[in-house]
Write an enzyme that holds these catalytic residues in place. Sequence first.
Site, PDB file in Angstrom:
ATOM      1  N   GLY A 172       0.825  -1.197   0.000  1.00  0.00           N
ATOM      2  CA  GLY A 172       0.000   0.000   0.000  1.00  0.00           C
ATOM      3  C   GLY A 172       0.860   1.247   0.000  1.00  0.00           C
ATOM      4  N   CYS A 173       0.367   2.321   0.596  1.00  0.00           N
ATOM      5  CA  CYS A 173       1.123   3.568   0.668  1.00  0.00           C
ATOM      6  C   CYS A 173       2.485   3.298   1.291  1.00  0.00           C
ATOM      7  CB  CYS A 173       0.360   4.593   1.499  1.00  0.00           C
ATOM      8  SG  CYS A 173       1.265   6.136   1.763  1.00  0.00           S
ATOM      9  N   PHE A 174       3.547   3.756   0.626  1.00  0.00           N
ATOM     10  CA  PHE A 174       4.881   3.353   1.061  1.00  0.00           C
ATOM     11  C   PHE A 174       5.412   4.091   2.288  1.00  0.00           C
ATOM     12  CE2 PHE A 174       6.141   5.604  -3.186  1.00  0.00           C
ATOM     13  CZ  PHE A 174       5.822   6.855  -2.691  1.00  0.00           C
ATOM     14  N   TRP A 175       4.778   5.151   2.727  1.00  0.00           N
ATOM     15  CA  TRP A 175       5.312   5.916   3.853  1.00  0.00           C
ATOM     16  C   TRP A 175       5.392   5.090   5.136  1.00  0.00           C
ATOM     17  CZ3 TRP A 175       1.714  10.768   3.108  1.00  0.00           C
ATOM     18  CH2 TRP A 175       2.141  11.476   1.962  1.00  0.00           C
TER      19      TRP A 175
END
Length: 315
Positions: A172-175
């Site tokens: 998902g979102c890499f952060w």
Amino acid sequence: KKGSIVTVECRLKPEGDFVPEPLFDGIVLNNEHGPETLSFVLGEGNYLPGLHDLISTMTPGGEMVEDVSLDAGWGSWNPKLEATMALDSLGEGLDASQIKVGVELMLASGISAVVTKVTDTEFTIDANPPLAGASYLATVKLVSVADGPAELLYSPAANEGSKYQVATFALGCFWGGELEFMREPGVVGSKVGYTQGHAVNPTYQEVCSGTTGHTEGMMITYDPSIVTYERLVRLMMDRLEDNKYRLNQVGNDKGTQYRHGIYYHNDEQKKVAESIVASFGEKCVTEVLPANVFYDAEEYHQQYLLKGGQTARKG
């Protein structure tokens, strides 16, 4: 050089009145603590840009340098980001009595600012980062330098015999995923980017459109004598929770650019990844594919949550 894996003895002591959150290893708050031994990829996260710059000028096995002032990572205080305004200039719907020292205001530009001074007729706001101008005194010795993994695409025996290995994941979102791995002992470097697509060197906006075939991913460099590939894969699958059963979705993020996957670099990683994913049953849709070209994301995405003040300390 950038990409080399350095081992240093390092102590970072806040300079002046600066009292930081200990966001990464090596920070001490008094003189009683000696340097810690740290290993990390030069130029790829976890530590201060100024520390990377300092180390790049040093010789392995050379003398320890002491009390070098390094920017704490928020830059110098910028007087252009401070402004004084009349209280009667506030628009309708804004109550002047609410303007007090310490109050945070959201400006029309989307930047937040803190009220630093109030008089009967005017007030001053400061849009600098809270720790702008802060610095550390660094004591550092460069112990050794090693090459990082040379083979980043899949091949049956990629990086065989190398002290360090590389792993690529998408969740998902890499952060948030990157920060999770940064905290893991044995991980010496991380970067986020785009992989498994067909477009060459895509931008974030292009990937978000869902038309490039890429997914948001992260490339992790690690020391297998400290953390195993199996441990990293299980960490990823645990973080996915029930999202491992959702196709092209993690949380509220939907689309092929948020699909989750494990992208193995050699046959040993392939065996581990396939075994763990299979253990979750046929409904698990986490893809397991050979590592493909990985395009680094824009600089502002790298170590995003660390830059925002979330800790990346190990353990």
